[in-house]
Design an enzyme around this catalytic site. Sequence first.
Site, PDB file in Angstrom:
ATOM      1  CB  ALA A  32      33.937  36.847  32.732  1.00  0.00           C
ATOM      2  N   GLY A  36      35.561  29.107  40.171  1.00  0.00           N
ATOM      3  CA  GLY A  36      35.501  29.785  41.480  1.00  0.00           C
ATOM      4  C   GLY A  36      34.088  30.296  41.746  1.00  0.00           C
ATOM      5  CG  HIS A  37      32.371  33.419  39.300  1.00  0.00           C
ATOM      6  ND1 HIS A  37      33.137  33.570  38.170  1.00  0.00           N
ATOM      7  CD2 HIS A  37      32.417  34.608  39.950  1.00  0.00           C
ATOM      8  CE1 HIS A  37      33.626  34.799  38.131  1.00  0.00           C
ATOM      9  NE2 HIS A  37      33.210  35.449  39.206  1.00  0.00           N
ATOM     10  CD  GLN A  61      32.488  46.357  41.670  1.00  0.00           C
ATOM     11  OE1 GLN A  61      31.327  46.222  42.031  1.00  0.00           O
ATOM     12  NE2 GLN A  61      33.388  45.408  41.823  1.00  0.00           N
ATOM     13  N   GLY A 149      33.693  35.017  47.875  1.00  0.00           N
ATOM     14  CA  GLY A 149      34.944  34.271  47.773  1.00  0.00           C
ATOM     15  C   GLY A 149      36.051  34.919  48.601  1.00  0.00           C
ATOM     16  CD  GLN A 150      40.736  32.825  52.074  1.00  0.00           C
ATOM     17  OE1 GLN A 150      40.389  31.697  52.418  1.00  0.00           O
ATOM     18  NE2 GLN A 150      42.001  33.185  51.950  1.00  0.00           N
ATOM     19  CE  LYS A 151      41.544  36.445  42.578  1.00  0.00           C
ATOM     20  NZ  LYS A 151      40.858  37.575  42.085  1.00  0.00           N
ATOM     21  CG  ASP A 152      37.470  39.466  45.272  1.00  0.00           C
ATOM     22  OD1 ASP A 152      38.136  40.300  44.663  1.00  0.00           O
ATOM     23  OD2 ASP A 152      36.969  38.461  44.718  1.00  0.00           O
ATOM     24  CG  MET A 188      40.275  29.341  38.908  1.00  0.00           C
ATOM     25  SD  MET A 188      38.937  28.155  38.883  1.00  0.00           S
ATOM     26  CE  MET A 188      39.891  26.675  38.599  1.00  0.00           C
TER      27      MET A 188
HETATM   28  P1  AMP Z   1      33.508  38.747  40.645  1.00  0.00           P
HETATM   29  O1  AMP Z   1      32.688  38.227  39.509  1.00  0.00           O
HETATM   30  O2  AMP Z   1      34.957  38.825  40.369  1.00  0.00           O
HETATM   31  O3  AMP Z   1      32.925  40.008  41.236  1.00  0.00           O
HETATM   32  O4  AMP Z   1      33.382  37.648  41.793  1.00  0.00           O
HETATM   33  C1  AMP Z   1      32.140  37.241  42.281  1.00  0.00           C
HETATM   34  C2  AMP Z   1      32.345  36.406  43.531  1.00  0.00           C
HETATM   35  O5  AMP Z   1      33.126  35.251  43.201  1.00  0.00           O
HETATM   36  C3  AMP Z   1      33.115  37.163  44.615  1.00  0.00           C
HETATM   37  O6  AMP Z   1      32.551  36.854  45.889  1.00  0.00           O
HETATM   38  C4  AMP Z   1      34.508  36.608  44.466  1.00  0.00           C
HETATM   39  O7  AMP Z   1      35.275  36.661  45.657  1.00  0.00           O
HETATM   40  C5  AMP Z   1      34.214  35.163  44.098  1.00  0.00           C
HETATM   41  N1  AMP Z   1      35.392  34.577  43.437  1.00  0.00           N
HETATM   42  C6  AMP Z   1      36.131  35.123  42.434  1.00  0.00           C
HETATM   43  N2  AMP Z   1      37.177  34.335  42.121  1.00  0.00           N
HETATM   44  C7  AMP Z   1      37.107  33.257  42.959  1.00  0.00           C
HETATM   45  C8  AMP Z   1      37.913  32.100  43.138  1.00  0.00           C
HETATM   46  N3  AMP Z   1      39.000  31.883  42.408  1.00  0.00           N
HETATM   47  N4  AMP Z   1      37.534  31.204  44.085  1.00  0.00           N
HETATM   48  C9  AMP Z   1      36.425  31.418  44.844  1.00  0.00           C
HETATM   49  N5  AMP Z   1      35.629  32.504  44.717  1.00  0.00           N
HETATM   50  C10 AMP Z   1      35.949  33.415  43.796  1.00  0.00           C
END
Ligand code: AMP
Length: 283
Positions: A32, A36-37, A61, A149-152, A188
């Site tokens: 999805a 950000g990704h 998880q 991402g710093q988001k997490d 995002m």
């Molecule tokens: P996820 O698909 O949510 O597991 O995220 C995959 C990677 O994308 C993780 O390292 C997240 O921290 C990073 N990520 C998610 N949202 C953002 C964002 N808004 N900005 C930068 N990185 C992001």
Amino acid sequence: MLIFKKSRQLRDHLSLKKQKARSIGFAPTMGALHKGHLSLIEAAKKENDITVTSIFVNPTQFNDKKDFEKYPVTIDEDIRQLELAGTDILFLPSVEEIYPAGTTLSQSYDLGFLETVLEGKFRPGHFQGVCQVVERLLLLVEPDHLYLGQKDYQQCMVINRLISLMKKEDSIKLKICPTLREQDGLAMSSRNMRLSASERQIATSIYQSLSLIKNNLKPGDLSLLKQTAINLLQENGFRIDYVEITDAGSLQPVSNWDGKQKLVALCAAFLNEVRLIDNLLLN
Ligand code: AMP
């Protein structure tokens, strides 16, 4: 872009490539995809010869079954975006491919204090599942650089710890990329797709409450500041898991600031059924 669904194919291909490539950059995701990704992939492309990404919605998880079932899946559009971004390799495994022996954890990861606070506290087992899948992916891809991402924020710290537990500090370098935001400040997130139009408008309050903390930070007692941020979210109808101001390096809560310690504010809150998280470095 090459797409591999089988671990064996991915490993065979990468071991051939590794003979020539200087470095592999890896950005794991749950799909999805949003900008950000894509920013992680852009960073990986700049700094490596080969860019690998994975899309895998990791069941282990999710502590909440409904959250897992409702996690958005947009695979055709994801593939299109990854092609456009210039990703070299997409790993798109099934659950059986990642967990051939089943999803039950054979050993637990010693994450210490990190697992007892914030996301660790409110999502029991979540970080064990994160480590389980990331360990598996790191052993398969063997990246030189891992893009997160710093988001997490807390997840970055957990994965840093996982890399130490795996004794891979010398071979895998963590690269933490800044949080990309919508124009109104909302971080995002794939989960934003689940918000209705009116929820989407309100969702920006998370960024506003973290910014309120950042903009009004003063040495001394932080409890009133934290309470003001909580009130703002509650007035907008959020059900709060946590709003915390902590040491940026350890995640230990800070209630009285000396004006020097590096701080981060972190928040997790539900807007109806959708749980959103965000954080801001404060100084
Ligand atoms: P996820 O698909 O949510 O597991 O995220 C995959 C990677 O994308 C993780 O390292 C997240 O921290 C990073 N990520 C998610 N949202 C953002 C964002 N808004 N900005 C930068 N990185 C992001």
